[in-house]
Design a protein around this motif. Structure first.
Motif, PDB file in Angstrom:
ATOM      1  N   VAL A 123       0.858  -1.167   0.000  1.00 47.53           N
ATOM      2  CA  VAL A 123       0.000   0.000   0.000  1.00 47.53           C
ATOM      3  C   VAL A 123       0.896   1.218   0.000  1.00 47.53           C
ATOM      4  O   VAL A 123       1.847   1.307   0.755  1.00 47.53           O
ATOM      5  N   GLY A 124       0.603   2.154  -0.854  1.00 41.71           N
ATOM      6  CA  GLY A 124       1.435   3.353  -0.889  1.00 41.71           C
ATOM      7  C   GLY A 124       0.666   4.535  -1.423  1.00 41.71           C
ATOM      8  O   GLY A 124      -0.450   4.405  -1.898  1.00 41.71           O
ATOM      9  N   GLY A 125       1.290   5.681  -1.330  1.00 39.58           N
ATOM     10  CA  GLY A 125       0.703   6.873  -1.900  1.00 39.58           C
ATOM     11  C   GLY A 125       0.001   7.766  -0.905  1.00 39.58           C
ATOM     12  O   GLY A 125      -0.143   8.949  -1.141  1.00 39.58           O
ATOM     13  N   SER A 126      -0.460   7.234   0.192  1.00 38.26           N
ATOM     14  CA  SER A 126      -1.178   8.043   1.161  1.00 38.26           C
ATOM     15  C   SER A 126      -0.865   7.556   2.567  1.00 38.26           C
ATOM     16  O   SER A 126      -1.221   6.433   2.940  1.00 38.26           O
ATOM     17  N   ARG A 127      -0.197   8.370   3.343  1.00 34.29           N
ATOM     18  CA  ARG A 127       0.128   8.013   4.735  1.00 34.29           C
ATOM     19  C   ARG A 127      -1.158   7.768   5.521  1.00 34.29           C
ATOM     20  O   ARG A 127      -1.249   6.849   6.334  1.00 34.29           O
ATOM     21  N   LEU A 154      -4.028   6.652   4.424  1.00 30.85           N
ATOM     22  CA  LEU A 154      -4.593   5.360   4.038  1.00 30.85           C
ATOM     23  C   LEU A 154      -3.822   4.215   4.691  1.00 30.85           C
ATOM     24  O   LEU A 154      -4.417   3.264   5.214  1.00 30.85           O
ATOM     25  N   VAL A 155      -2.510   4.298   4.697  1.00 29.26           N
ATOM     26  CA  VAL A 155      -1.683   3.277   5.334  1.00 29.26           C
ATOM     27  C   VAL A 155      -2.035   3.169   6.813  1.00 29.26           C
ATOM     28  O   VAL A 155      -2.188   2.066   7.352  1.00 29.26           O
ATOM     29  N   ASP A 156      -2.182   4.308   7.480  1.00 28.42           N
ATOM     30  CA  ASP A 156      -2.524   4.298   8.904  1.00 28.42           C
ATOM     31  C   ASP A 156      -3.896   3.666   9.147  1.00 28.42           C
ATOM     32  O   ASP A 156      -4.081   2.910  10.105  1.00 28.42           O
ATOM     33  N   GLU A 157      -4.858   3.951   8.279  1.00 29.00           N
ATOM     34  CA  GLU A 157      -6.193   3.353   8.430  1.00 29.00           C
ATOM     35  C   GLU A 157      -6.131   1.839   8.270  1.00 29.00           C
ATOM     36  O   GLU A 157      -6.809   1.103   8.984  1.00 29.00           O
ATOM     37  N   VAL A 158      -5.337   1.362   7.322  1.00 33.47           N
ATOM     38  CA  VAL A 158      -5.189  -0.081   7.120  1.00 33.47           C
ATOM     39  C   VAL A 158      -4.588  -0.710   8.367  1.00 33.47           C
ATOM     40  O   VAL A 158      -5.070  -1.738   8.864  1.00 33.47           O
ATOM     41  N   ARG A 159      -3.548  -0.104   8.908  1.00 32.26           N
ATOM     42  CA  ARG A 159      -2.891  -0.649  10.109  1.00 32.26           C
ATOM     43  C   ARG A 159      -3.824  -0.685  11.312  1.00 32.26           C
ATOM     44  O   ARG A 159      -3.728  -1.574  12.152  1.00 32.26           O
ATOM     45  N   ARG A 160      -4.713   0.292  11.440  1.00 33.43           N
ATOM     46  CA  ARG A 160      -5.651   0.332  12.564  1.00 33.43           C
ATOM     47  C   ARG A 160      -6.916  -0.479  12.283  1.00 33.43           C
ATOM     48  O   ARG A 160      -7.840  -0.487  13.073  1.00 33.43           O
TER      49      ARG A 160
END
Length: 99
Positions: free
Chosen positions: A1-5, A7-13
């Motif tokens: 996953v890349g391109g949006s910090r 979005l990455v944080d939402e995936v991790r949470r």
């Protein structure tokens, strides 16, 4: 996953609603100024559109909407020369473009 910090944080949470995102496979990279030059030469087309326009391809409610048709529909919506490009280069599987 890349391109949006974000979005990455939402995936991790585990807070990502899949209907709020569109993941596209692939990668492109440019050196400084390259993309701007390519756009000015007509290699790329830029367009503005709503989130709804893009995200309806994520989880379509209409069975005639297919992910591979996104770019054809976007160019068709832009009209003029772009619509001609869409018709000329639409995928064989895009039944909306068949006579």
């Amino acid at each position: 996953v890349g391109g949006s910090r974000e979005l990455v944080d939402e995936v991790r949470r585990n807070e990502l609603n899949p209907s709020d995102a569109l993941f596209v496979k692939g990668h492109a990279a440019w050196v400084a100024g390259q993309l701007r030059r390519e756009i000015s030469k007509g290699v790329w087309y830029t367009a503005s559109c709503s989130e709804d326009f893009i995200l309806r391809y994520v989880k379509p409610h209409d069975n005639s909407i297919r992910g591979e048709d996104l770019w054809t529909e976007l160019l068709t919506t832009m009209g003029g020369h772009f619509e001609d490009i869409a018709w000329k280069h639409s995928g064989k599987g895009d039944t909306r473009m068949m006579p």
